[in-house]
Design an enzyme around this catalytic site. Structure first.
Site, PDB file in Angstrom:
ATOM      1  N   ASP A 135      12.281  -1.528   9.500  1.00  0.00           N
ATOM      2  CA  ASP A 135      11.606  -1.349   8.214  1.00  0.00           C
ATOM      3  C   ASP A 135      10.515  -2.410   8.039  1.00  0.00           C
ATOM      4  OD1 ASP A 135      11.050  -0.227   5.770  1.00  0.00           O
ATOM      5  OD2 ASP A 135      13.080  -0.471   4.958  1.00  0.00           O
ATOM      6  N   ASP A 140      10.649   6.702   0.100  1.00  0.00           N
ATOM      7  CA  ASP A 140      12.096   6.675  -0.080  1.00  0.00           C
ATOM      8  C   ASP A 140      12.539   7.838  -0.955  1.00  0.00           C
ATOM      9  OD1 ASP A 140      12.107   4.340   1.345  1.00  0.00           O
ATOM     10  OD2 ASP A 140      13.139   3.150  -0.184  1.00  0.00           O
TER      11      ASP A 140
END
Length: 616
Positions: A368, A429
């Site tokens: 990430d 997300d």
């Protein structure tokens, strides 16, 4: 839109590009020359001393003594006919552009401007890929490689276009040579046809990494977020073993570590560290997967305290907090960013991933915050480009993880990651709300052409249950589920597994069958994304989406069945507001309806039309 073939031979667009690129090259200090191979061009730029050392007879340019503020490849008006629609990629994963030339619009909620990128006066920037729809089809301009520079397309009102390489304001040193990234230009009747050509060119430059199958499993983030504990992982591991056969990975997401940057030092909620938990996951028949943000560290981390010289710094040698130049991060800020060009950083990253692979048995890594490895400011150890530094760091992770690993890029700069990750998140997300589900669907569908071509596509997790502050309607959850059918990507569940009832479990099992069969992404009739189709065995699989807040009547092909329940469906159906329907048809829909090849299913507001479906 007409489906007539595009003209053969050099097009007016290519001819215009050839002339303009030559003019722009002649305006650069030193010597620059466009080098064409059919429909692809690389511009070579020699520093002044090199042309003398090579003994070439070159007339001096009037700009010889003046450094170039930017490396402009093209500056002109390439399109003589009206432009109806555009699509452009962003600098980072969360940014995409749609709309029209004079009215570009962000696809998601985090355009590049929200990251402090592209602070523009009078133009809009897209990066690495620009798609344009006109009356006779689609034009694609795109960079097929990204080793040193990011490609930029600047759209000015009135049709003016600049194409340039992002060089941080530099130019070749004396005696040096730079090569632009290859610019590919093609035209075709359909969006899919030009993107297929583009993908082939990219893969020739950056061969995709081999991987076996699409990942499936469960992820801790979307129910527990950073409050996850070892007990939470153990509970869902037991549920996975008992009730979810075929789901492979248990992904331990953000929250296990003591500090950002200290990935082998556990938080208090993971007593005993990662090793015994990972061993337990193996013992219960699953595969561990681990989240990391490998390029960043928070100020109190051991990594930053011990090695501040490893981080991207300013001219005075002081590490730069990300928030000074871009979006600063979502927690544990300020973030400092490792310099991937530093040999000691590369050794650290190789050792970290080798340890997690060798000593812990972890082979799936979600990487990430990769964008911060390409921090758009600061000094690098090697003094070269940001892209090269980023790629060197990512290559070190790949080398450490070893053969058989799976690296998933997330919050990444897409093009600079080509050829160095096995999978790529392509959307924001997930959040349990109708607006977010619809946003994610558009982001995914614009990028689904990348699936199994450039990398495995990750549409983010499947979340089907409300949690505090996140709620959606049953129809909106159906929309979200259908989005993952259409995406052609991986499948990780994001809910607490014991809360999913038998009805949802049955649908997930059906979705698993598509993932296991590596169903390709559905091909949409157009960028309204209201229906997509793909051949699946002896059936056609279709997804019909309602993007509106009112019911939508549709007429289905004869013989349609509900994919989830395997029951026959009447021809006349109504899609719920913000709902979706997944159907399978034993023969091509155009044949079931008696339409010519290339027909499409349409709503009752119009007629069943031919010539606009990707099924032909």
């Amino acid at each position: 839109m007409s489906s007539q073939p595009m003209p053969k031979g050099p097009t007016p667009l290519l001819q215009s590009l050839r002339q303009n690129l030559l003019q722009q090259a002649q305006a650069l200090p030193g010597l620059a020359l466009p080098m064409w191979q059919a429909d692809e061009v690389v511009v070579r730029w020699d520093g002044p001393a090199l042309q003398q050392a090579a003994g070439r007879q070159v007339l001096p340019h009037r700009h010889e003594a003046s450094p170039a503020a930017e490396w402009i490849l093209y500056d002109g008006h390439p399109f003589s006919e009206p432009v109806f629609e555009i699509y452009g990629e962003g600098y980072q994963m969360l940014a995409q552009t749609a709309g029209t030339w004079d009215a570009p619009e962000a696809v998601g909620r985090c355009p590049d401007a929200s990251y402090g990128l592209g602070e523009e006066a009078g133009y809009h920037s897209c990066y690495n890929l620009l798609l344009v729809r006109q009356a006779n089809g689609w034009t694609l301009l795109g960079f097929t490689a990204c080793r040193e520079f990011v490609g930029v397309f600047r759209l000015y009102p009135g049709g003016r276009l600049q194409i340039l390489m992002e060089t941080q304001g530099g130019q070749p040193d004396k005696g040096a040579t730079w090569h632009s990234e290859p610019l590919f230009v093609t035209q075709g009747a359909t969006r899919e046809s030009v993107l297929e050509q583009f993908a082939q060119r990219i893969c020739a430059q950056h061969p995709p990494l081999a991987s076996t199958g699409r990942p499936t499993g469960w992820c801790s983030w979307y129910h527990y977020y950073a409050d996850v504990s070892r007990a939470d992982i153990e509970e869902n591991l037991s549920q996975l073993q008992a009730n979810w056969p075929g789901l492979e990975f248990v992904q331990i997401d953000d929250g296990f570590q003591a500090a950002m940057g200290d990935w082998l030092r556990p938080s208090a909620k993971f007593a005993g560290g990662l090793a015994p938990l990972v061993a337990q996951i193996h013992a219960q028949g699953a595969e561990p997967a681990l989240w990391l943000a490998p390029f960043i560290a928070e100020p109190d981390s051991e990594l930053f305290q011990t090695h501040p010289d490893w981080f991207i710094h300013d001219e005075q040698g002081r590490p730069i907090p990300a928030e000074q130049v871009t979006y600063g991060g979502w927690r544990c800020t300020p973030w400092y960013c490792l310099d991937g060009s530093h040999p000691e950083v590369q050794a650290h990253l190789r050792a970290l991933f080798a340890t997690l692979r060798r000593d812990y048995g972890i082979r799936y890594f979600k990487l990430d915050a990769l964008y911060w490895g390409l921090l758009p400011a600061g000094v690098r150890h090697h003094g070269g480009s940001r892209v090269a530094a980023y790629r060197a760091g990512l290559a070190a992770m790949l080398a450490g993880a070893g053969e058989g690993a799976f690296l998933l890029g997330c919050n990444a700069p897409l093009w600079p990651s080509l050829g160095l990750v096995h999978g790529m998140r392509v959307a924001d997300d997930v959040e349990r709300s109708g607006p977010r589900f619809r946003q994610l669907a558009r982001e995914i569908f614009y990028r689904s052409w990348q699936a199994d071509r450039l990398w495995r596509l990750d549409p983010d997790c499947l979340c089907l249950l409300d949690i505090p502050a996140q709620q959606a309607s049953p129809a909106e959850y159906d929309f979200h589920l259908a989005t993952l059918v259409a995406a052609g990507g991986s499948l990780l569940l994001g809910d607490r597994l014991q809360a999913l009832d038998a009805a949802w479990q049955a649908k997930v099992v059906r979705l698993q069958s598509l993932v296991a069969a590596q169903l390709p992404p559905l091909r949409f009739t157009d960028t309204r994304f209201d229906q997509g189709w793909v051949r699946f065995g002896d059936h056609w699989l279709g997804c019909l989406f309602n993007w509106q807040d009112e019911p939508k009547p549709v007429t289905l092909p004869l013989g349609s069945q509900d994919f989830w329940e395997q029951r026959p469906l009447a021809v006349d159906q109504t899609l719920a507001p913000y709902g979706a329907l997944v159907i399978q048809v034993p023969v091509a829909p155009h044949r079931a309806l008696g339409l010519p090849e290339g027909g499409r299913v349409d709503d009752r507001a119009g007629e069943l039309s031919a010539g606009s479906s990707p099924l032909s």
